[in-house]
Enzyme design. Structure first.
Site, mmCIF file in Angstrom:
data_model
loop_
_atom_site.group_PDB
_atom_site.id
_atom_site.type_symbol
_atom_site.label_atom_id
_atom_site.label_comp_id
_atom_site.label_asym_id
_atom_site.label_seq_id
_atom_site.Cartn_x
_atom_site.Cartn_y
_atom_site.Cartn_z
ATOM 1 C CG ASP A 102 -1.772 1.200 1.338
ATOM 2 O OD1 ASP A 102 -2.356 1.582 0.318
ATOM 3 O OD2 ASP A 102 -1.837 1.786 2.438
ATOM 4 C CG ASP A 126 -4.490 -1.344 3.189
ATOM 5 O OD1 ASP A 126 -4.874 -1.235 2.012
ATOM 6 O OD2 ASP A 126 -3.728 -0.540 3.744
#
Length: 816
Positions: free
Chosen positions: A525, A714
């Site tokens: 990420d 996430d």
């Protein structure tokens, strides 16, 4: 007189010669006793009202099958109707937040009284019938019970009372109590080792004259006396010190998975039995010296191995012990500084507490008063103390090292940073990685093959030289060493886990090291993972007569009291300016003005400071400083890359792994970040479901994906990846969904994990290779009669020591 048989330190079912024995615990029943319970259609005698109550409870619960499947008697039931007063406090603590129907609670309980697999069956089924219980799992190895229950229908005291009703002592898990239990086990191991060593030395005193005596120099009565003395000295080693081997062998047979204890137990039993028979007959070989030496050497290697594993697990235990049980609440602050000692579990959000020097922070909070340094080593692996000032956040579990501070609680103790980590620790180590499972299976087949080979060797030597058949067969059993398969592999994993915890990496799931080593794609990420996740000052552009340093000092003085992220970035960059601003006034959404050294300054947006807007990248924010209508400087602030991100990406690429950047940010920003880090595939504007679909697409193509993230968005993709890592400073949901947490919040810790995984797998392969070479050489040598039993014992113990010492090399990774 009634006798009570002992089976490896526990009362055995098959060896009770008296009729008047308690059906529940096996102890003698007093004459005239009237206690009994009808089980399987017949009245069964009980020795006391406690056993009667427990047995009746088991029968009434429909769990009488326990008595048909158990292998040893239960402990005597005493005081089963009592619930300790401490449990009422525990119920009160867990009820600090009102329970609603359907709300799930989790807890871990320590268990006493587990005797065999039937105990596990009985406990799990009894608890499954309690109202509100959703899950109950017993871990026999750690003697812990993991529970999930409906808070509105069930309380911890209900669980403990139900267990006491069927004869088991349970209490909410506490690291200190559990540590004391482990210490008692260690002391017992040491006593067994001491008895075996003492027996070995004394037996050698009697065996040595027989070895060195020439033909005819020792008459038969003296030789017989030596043998009888050796027999008496060997009995304590066999009946007491060898308990773990016999108990382990019996358990593996019941589980139908022969383990390494089986050949050991057979070897000890066969050698001792043959020696006793030879002593009684007055002819034949005796192996008392080999038996005692074998027991001592193998116990010594196991004792060292257990100490190594305990040492490796100490970092996690320290983490569990760090959360304080109490706090000093300032109920009337700031009007009064009188503190009241309260339970940490009773703290609520918004409470004000006093944290004295040397004390641990009881819950997450924000500093209201006081300047201090804090030790975060246990949470992050960072060994250096860090300065904290009013307005800074402190995690629960941090140690205040300098002076007293006042803290406002932002998260209750049960939801603090350290409490969440403790929950993760509870999940850690519950399973085995695939390589350890494979090793256990191979060890089981190895033992079966060894037993068949031993029978074949015995038959072969009966045909060649019957006098040596028994000795050679014992040597084959004793010399084998499946330790590297079933012992040294978990030792290596424990040592590697300990080293990583000291580097700020908490391994939660057992497969992390193995899967990370196999990963083909590393997916990152962006925000909070490859970047800091907060704005930092990137550049100061002077636009008038003042220098960049002076402009920064003035801006930091103006932002001294602001909690805005941009203000924090400016204040952090210019913290050493020493200037003070007066007559401060802020306008929401615009900026702040104030007087510094007699000059009124404006700091904020372009229009507020009198500047024309400047085109910037989407991820860059401009703040302007002006005075008297003149724009003095422009401050560029942006979410900066982590300092260690370029090197981490480079290392993964150097290993041949594909690095991918997957982010929800604007594509232009993501592409620029990817280019700065050398990441070829940088994909932006991804929603959580799109991230998940992308990772699943990689997996469908055969990729092994490691995912690194920090945000709530996430969580789904972290759970779906083959192995996942959450940043320590990220969202709690991301940490709970990940297989591993980077406590230090350093991206370099991910590279430490990869390096540790490579080292651990390499050492495990070395151990397996050593075990293969050793067994391929030692077993044939013993089968051909080239190695006698005592030398076999030394060889096996040496082999165990080699693999354990090799595994402990993993602990050499220094803490950051």
């Amino acid at each position: 007189m009634a006798r009570r048989a002992v089976h490896h330190g526990r009362r055995a079912l098959s060896a009770q010669p008296f009729a008047a024995a308690c059906f529940h615990c096996g102890l003698p029943v007093a004459l005239g006793s009237s206690w009994s319970v009808r089980i399987d259609g017949a009245p069964r005698p009980m020795c006391c009202p406690g056993c009667e109550a427990v047995a009746q409870g088991i029968v009434e619960a429909g769990l009488a099958d326990y008595y048909r499947t158990r292998s040893v008697f239960a402990d005597r039931a005493e005081g089963v109707d009592l619930v300790p007063p401490e449990l009422a406090l525990y119920d009160s603590a867990t009820a600090a937040t009102a329970a609603t129907a359907g709300e799930a609670r989790e807890g871990v309980f320590s268990l006493d009284g587990i005797r065999c697999a039937a105990c596990v069956w009985l406990i799990e089924r009894r608890l499954a019938r309690l109202p509100g219980v959703r899950e109950a799992q017993v871990n026999v190895a750690t003697e812990r019970l993991h529970m999930t229950w409906d808070a509105a229908l069930c309380k911890p005291s209900d669980i403990v009372q139900a267990l006491r009703g069927i004869g088991y002592t349970a209490y909410p898990y506490q690291a200190a109590q559990h540590g004391a239990q482990l210490e008692r086990h260690r002391k017992k191991q040491f006593r067994q080792l001491f008895v075996a060593g003492l027996s070995m030395m004394q037996v050698m005193m009697y065996a040595l004259p027989a070895y060195i005596a020439d033909e005819g120099t020792m008459d038969a009565p003296m030789a017989a006396l030596m043998q009888w003395a050796s027999l008496l000295l060997t009995i304590p080693a066999v009946l007491y010190s060898a308990q773990p081997f016999f108990r382990g062998a019996w358990a593996s047979l019941r589980a139908r998975m022969p383990g390494m204890d089986l050949p050991v137990a057979i070897g000890i039993g066969a050698a001792f039995g043959a020696s006793v028979l030879a002593t009684l007959r007055g002819s034949g070989e005796v192996y008392y010296d080999s038996v005692t030496m074998f027991i001592f050497l193998l116990l010594a290697s196991r004792y060292l191995e257990q100490m190594a594993r305990r040492k490796a697990a100490r970092a996690l235990e320290d983490l569990q012990r760090a959360l304080p049980a109490s706090a000093q609440r300032l109920s009337k602050w700031p009007g009064s500084r009188q503190a009241t000692m309260v339970a940490a579990a009773s703290l609520a959000e918004g409470d004000v507490i006093l944290v004295e020097p040397g004390s641990a922070v009881a819950a997450d909070g924000i500093i209201l008063e006081g300047y201090t340094d804090v030790d975060l080593a246990l949470l992050t692996g960072e060994s250096r103390a860090q300065a904290r000032v009013p307005g800074d956040e402190l995690p629960g579990g941090a140690i205040n090292t300098t002076q007293a501070i006042v803290l406002r609680v932002t998260r209750v103790a049960s939801d603090s940073t350290l409490a969440r980590l403790v929950k993760l620790v509870e999940k850690a180590g519950q399973g085995k990685p695939r390589i350890a499972q494979w090793a256990d299976q191979v060890a089981a087949w190895f033992v079966v093959g060894l037993l068949l080979l031993t029978v074949a060797v015995f038959i072969g030597w009966q045909l060649v030289d019957p006098a040596r058949a028994w000795q050679v067969a014992i040597a084959v059993l004793v010399v084998s060493c499946p330790c590297a398969l079933s012992l040294a592999t978990p030792t290596a994993l424990a040592a590697a886990t300990d080293a990583l915890v000291r580097r700020g990496v908490l391994v939660v799931q057992p497969h992390v090291l193995e899967t990370l080593q196999r990963a083909t794609h590393i997916v990152f990420d962006k925000t909070g993972t490859l970047t800091e996740g907060r704005p930092v000052l990137r550049h100061v552009e002077p636009l008038a007569g003042l220098t960049a340093a002076r402009c920064l000092q003035v801006a930091a003085a103006l932002e001294a009291g602001s909690a805005h992220p941009l203000a924090l970035a400016i204040r952090t960059a210019g913290a050493d300016g020493g200037l003070r601003a007066d007559q401060l006034h802020s306008e929401a959404g615009q900026g702040v003005e104030g007087v510094v050294d007699g000059v009124r300054y404006h700091l904020g947006r372009d229009g507020y400071a009198g500047a024309a807007p400047v085109a910037v990248w989407p991820d860059v924010s401009n703040v302007y400083l002006g005075a008297n209508g003149i724009v003095l400087a422009r401050f560029e602030l942006a979410d900066a890359l982590r300092a260690d991100a370029p090197e981490v990406v480079r290392r993964f690429r150097a290993r041949g792994q594909t690095v991918i950047l997957l982010s929800g940010d604007d594509q232009a920003v993501v592409s620029r970040t990817g280019a700065a880090l050398g990441i070829d595939t940088a994909i932006g504007q991804q929603l959580p479901e799109q991230k998940l679909a992308y990772v699943q697409q990689l997996q469908a193509a055969g990729a092994v994906v490691a995912m690194v993230g920090d945000g709530i968005n996430d969580a789904a993709v972290l759970r779906a990846a083959d192995v996942s890592f959450a940043m320590g400073g990220g969202a709690a949901l991301a940490q709970l969904s990940a297989d591993c947490v980077l406590l230090s919040n350093r991206l370099a810790a991910l590279d430490d994990a990869a390096t540790g995984a490579a080292r651990a797998l390499r050492i495990i392969r070395q151990n397996l290779a050593w075990a293969s070479v050793y067994n391929c050489v030692a077993i044939p040598a013993a089968a051909f009669g080239l190695i006698n039993p005592w030398l076999s014992a030394a060889g096996m113990s040496l082999s165990s020591a080699v693999v354990v010492i090799n595994a402990l090399r993993l602990r050499r990774m220094k803490a950051a």
